[in-house]
Design a protein around this motif. Structure first.
Motif, PDB file in Angstrom:
ATOM      1  N   ARG A   4       0.862  -1.170   0.000  1.00 24.37           N
ATOM      2  CA  ARG A   4       0.000   0.000   0.000  1.00 24.37           C
ATOM      3  C   ARG A   4       0.897   1.218   0.000  1.00 24.37           C
ATOM      4  O   ARG A   4       1.927   1.243   0.662  1.00 24.37           O
ATOM      5  CB  ARG A   4      -0.879  -0.024   1.236  1.00 24.37           C
ATOM      6  CG  ARG A   4      -1.869   1.113   1.277  1.00 24.37           C
ATOM      7  CD  ARG A   4      -2.791   0.942   2.446  1.00 24.37           C
ATOM      8  NE  ARG A   4      -3.700   2.059   2.492  1.00 24.37           N
ATOM      9  CZ  ARG A   4      -4.398   2.411   3.531  1.00 24.37           C
ATOM     10  NH1 ARG A   4      -4.311   1.725   4.637  1.00 24.37           N
ATOM     11  NH2 ARG A   4      -5.202   3.429   3.501  1.00 24.37           N
ATOM     12  N   THR A  23       1.377  -1.489   7.907  1.00 25.93           N
ATOM     13  CA  THR A  23       0.286  -0.988   7.068  1.00 25.93           C
ATOM     14  C   THR A  23      -1.041  -1.507   7.594  1.00 25.93           C
ATOM     15  O   THR A  23      -1.138  -2.646   8.043  1.00 25.93           O
ATOM     16  CB  THR A  23       0.492  -1.466   5.621  1.00 25.93           C
ATOM     17  OG1 THR A  23       1.751  -0.977   5.163  1.00 25.93           O
ATOM     18  CG2 THR A  23      -0.605  -0.963   4.710  1.00 25.93           C
ATOM     19  N   TYR A  25      -5.382  -1.670   6.760  1.00 21.55           N
ATOM     20  CA  TYR A  25      -6.391  -1.616   5.699  1.00 21.55           C
ATOM     21  C   TYR A  25      -7.784  -1.463   6.293  1.00 21.55           C
ATOM     22  O   TYR A  25      -8.098  -2.065   7.318  1.00 21.55           O
ATOM     23  CB  TYR A  25      -6.364  -2.895   4.862  1.00 21.55           C
ATOM     24  CG  TYR A  25      -5.084  -3.076   4.094  1.00 21.55           C
ATOM     25  CD1 TYR A  25      -4.925  -2.499   2.841  1.00 21.55           C
ATOM     26  CD2 TYR A  25      -4.042  -3.807   4.624  1.00 21.55           C
ATOM     27  CE1 TYR A  25      -3.741  -2.647   2.130  1.00 21.55           C
ATOM     28  CE2 TYR A  25      -2.854  -3.967   3.928  1.00 21.55           C
ATOM     29  CZ  TYR A  25      -2.710  -3.381   2.682  1.00 21.55           C
ATOM     30  OH  TYR A  25      -1.542  -3.525   1.998  1.00 21.55           O
ATOM     31  N   SER A  26      -8.614  -0.705   5.620  1.00 23.90           N
ATOM     32  CA  SER A  26     -10.024  -0.608   5.988  1.00 23.90           C
ATOM     33  C   SER A  26     -10.734  -1.855   5.455  1.00 23.90           C
ATOM     34  O   SER A  26     -10.175  -2.629   4.669  1.00 23.90           O
ATOM     35  CB  SER A  26     -10.646   0.641   5.367  1.00 23.90           C
ATOM     36  OG  SER A  26     -10.719   0.490   3.955  1.00 23.90           O
ATOM     37  N   THR A  27     -11.977  -2.028   5.853  1.00 27.81           N
ATOM     38  CA  THR A  27     -12.777  -3.147   5.354  1.00 27.81           C
ATOM     39  C   THR A  27     -12.869  -3.105   3.835  1.00 27.81           C
ATOM     40  O   THR A  27     -12.683  -4.110   3.158  1.00 27.81           O
ATOM     41  CB  THR A  27     -14.185  -3.120   5.978  1.00 27.81           C
ATOM     42  OG1 THR A  27     -14.061  -3.260   7.391  1.00 27.81           O
ATOM     43  CG2 THR A  27     -15.071  -4.221   5.428  1.00 27.81           C
ATOM     44  N   ARG A  28     -13.134  -1.958   3.297  1.00 27.74           N
ATOM     45  CA  ARG A  28     -13.273  -1.812   1.843  1.00 27.74           C
ATOM     46  C   ARG A  28     -11.963  -2.133   1.126  1.00 27.74           C
ATOM     47  O   ARG A  28     -11.947  -2.833   0.114  1.00 27.74           O
ATOM     48  CB  ARG A  28     -13.722  -0.397   1.494  1.00 27.74           C
ATOM     49  CG  ARG A  28     -13.922  -0.195   0.002  1.00 27.74           C
ATOM     50  CD  ARG A  28     -14.418   1.168  -0.302  1.00 27.74           C
ATOM     51  NE  ARG A  28     -15.779   1.243   0.237  1.00 27.74           N
ATOM     52  CZ  ARG A  28     -16.579   2.277   0.080  1.00 27.74           C
ATOM     53  NH1 ARG A  28     -16.177   3.327  -0.585  1.00 27.74           N
ATOM     54  NH2 ARG A  28     -17.779   2.279   0.581  1.00 27.74           N
ATOM     55  N   GLU A  29     -10.845  -1.630   1.654  1.00 25.54           N
ATOM     56  CA  GLU A  29      -9.543  -1.887   1.019  1.00 25.54           C
ATOM     57  C   GLU A  29      -9.191  -3.373   1.057  1.00 25.54           C
ATOM     58  O   GLU A  29      -8.726  -3.932   0.061  1.00 25.54           O
ATOM     59  CB  GLU A  29      -8.451  -1.078   1.723  1.00 25.54           C
ATOM     60  CG  GLU A  29      -8.573   0.414   1.497  1.00 25.54           C
ATOM     61  CD  GLU A  29      -7.701   1.223   2.435  1.00 25.54           C
ATOM     62  OE1 GLU A  29      -7.281   2.321   2.014  1.00 25.54           O
ATOM     63  OE2 GLU A  29      -7.427   0.782   3.568  1.00 25.54           O
ATOM     64  N   LEU A  30      -9.411  -4.003   2.209  1.00 23.69           N
ATOM     65  CA  LEU A  30      -9.087  -5.425   2.315  1.00 23.69           C
ATOM     66  C   LEU A  30     -10.004  -6.264   1.429  1.00 23.69           C
ATOM     67  O   LEU A  30      -9.552  -7.216   0.792  1.00 23.69           O
ATOM     68  CB  LEU A  30      -9.173  -5.895   3.768  1.00 23.69           C
ATOM     69  CG  LEU A  30      -8.852  -7.371   3.977  1.00 23.69           C
ATOM     70  CD1 LEU A  30      -7.475  -7.725   3.445  1.00 23.69           C
ATOM     71  CD2 LEU A  30      -8.990  -7.736   5.439  1.00 23.69           C
ATOM     72  N   ARG A  32     -11.265  -5.461  -1.366  1.00 22.31           N
ATOM     73  CA  ARG A  32     -10.759  -5.329  -2.733  1.00 22.31           C
ATOM     74  C   ARG A  32      -9.544  -6.237  -2.939  1.00 22.31           C
ATOM     75  O   ARG A  32      -9.432  -6.928  -3.950  1.00 22.31           O
ATOM     76  CB  ARG A  32     -10.393  -3.879  -3.019  1.00 22.31           C
ATOM     77  CG  ARG A  32     -10.140  -3.591  -4.473  1.00 22.31           C
ATOM     78  CD  ARG A  32      -9.974  -2.104  -4.771  1.00 22.31           C
ATOM     79  NE  ARG A  32     -10.736  -1.277  -3.845  1.00 22.31           N
ATOM     80  CZ  ARG A  32     -10.228  -0.224  -3.189  1.00 22.31           C
ATOM     81  NH1 ARG A  32      -9.003   0.170  -3.397  1.00 22.31           N
ATOM     82  NH2 ARG A  32     -10.958   0.468  -2.354  1.00 22.31           N
ATOM     83  N   LEU A  33      -8.619  -6.259  -1.973  1.00 20.72           N
ATOM     84  CA  LEU A  33      -7.419  -7.100  -2.080  1.00 20.72           C
ATOM     85  C   LEU A  33      -7.763  -8.588  -2.115  1.00 20.72           C
ATOM     86  O   LEU A  33      -7.156  -9.358  -2.848  1.00 20.72           O
ATOM     87  CB  LEU A  33      -6.481  -6.838  -0.903  1.00 20.72           C
ATOM     88  CG  LEU A  33      -5.689  -5.539  -0.951  1.00 20.72           C
ATOM     89  CD1 LEU A  33      -4.977  -5.306   0.372  1.00 20.72           C
ATOM     90  CD2 LEU A  33      -4.689  -5.564  -2.085  1.00 20.72           C
TER      91      LEU A  33
END
Length: 85
Positions: A4, A23, A25-30, A32-33
């Motif tokens: 990130r 690093t 991550y938000s719920t949305r970012e994770l 997506r990953l």
């Protein structure tokens, strides 16, 4: 490895030791990953017993996931197929 980008001002301050130096991550970012819907992560957090990677509830609406915890969780779920008979 999960990556990130670092915010521009993060390099001007010394990094603390421990979890905060990694690093997050938000719920949305994770989601997506991991290529899942954010609702899947929410469902895992509310399941009994809990599922998914470890998380930190920062507030009622903010949940963060450590990249280090995600790597460990993913490694633990890795399946190595055995030889075919």
């Amino acid at each position: 490895m999960l990556t990130r980008s670092t915010p521009p001002d993060a390099t001007s301050h010394p990094q603390p030791k421990g979890q905060l130096s990694g690093t997050w991550y938000s719920t949305r970012e994770l989601a997506r990953l991991l290529r899942v819907d954010p609702s899947t992560l929410r469902r895992w957090r509310t399941a009994h017993p809990r599922q998914g990677p470890p998380y930190v509830p920062v507030s009622g609406r903010v949940v963060l996931y450590s990249a280090q915890d995600i790597e460990t969780w993913l490694t633990g779920r890795r399946v190595i197929p055995g030889p075919v008979d």
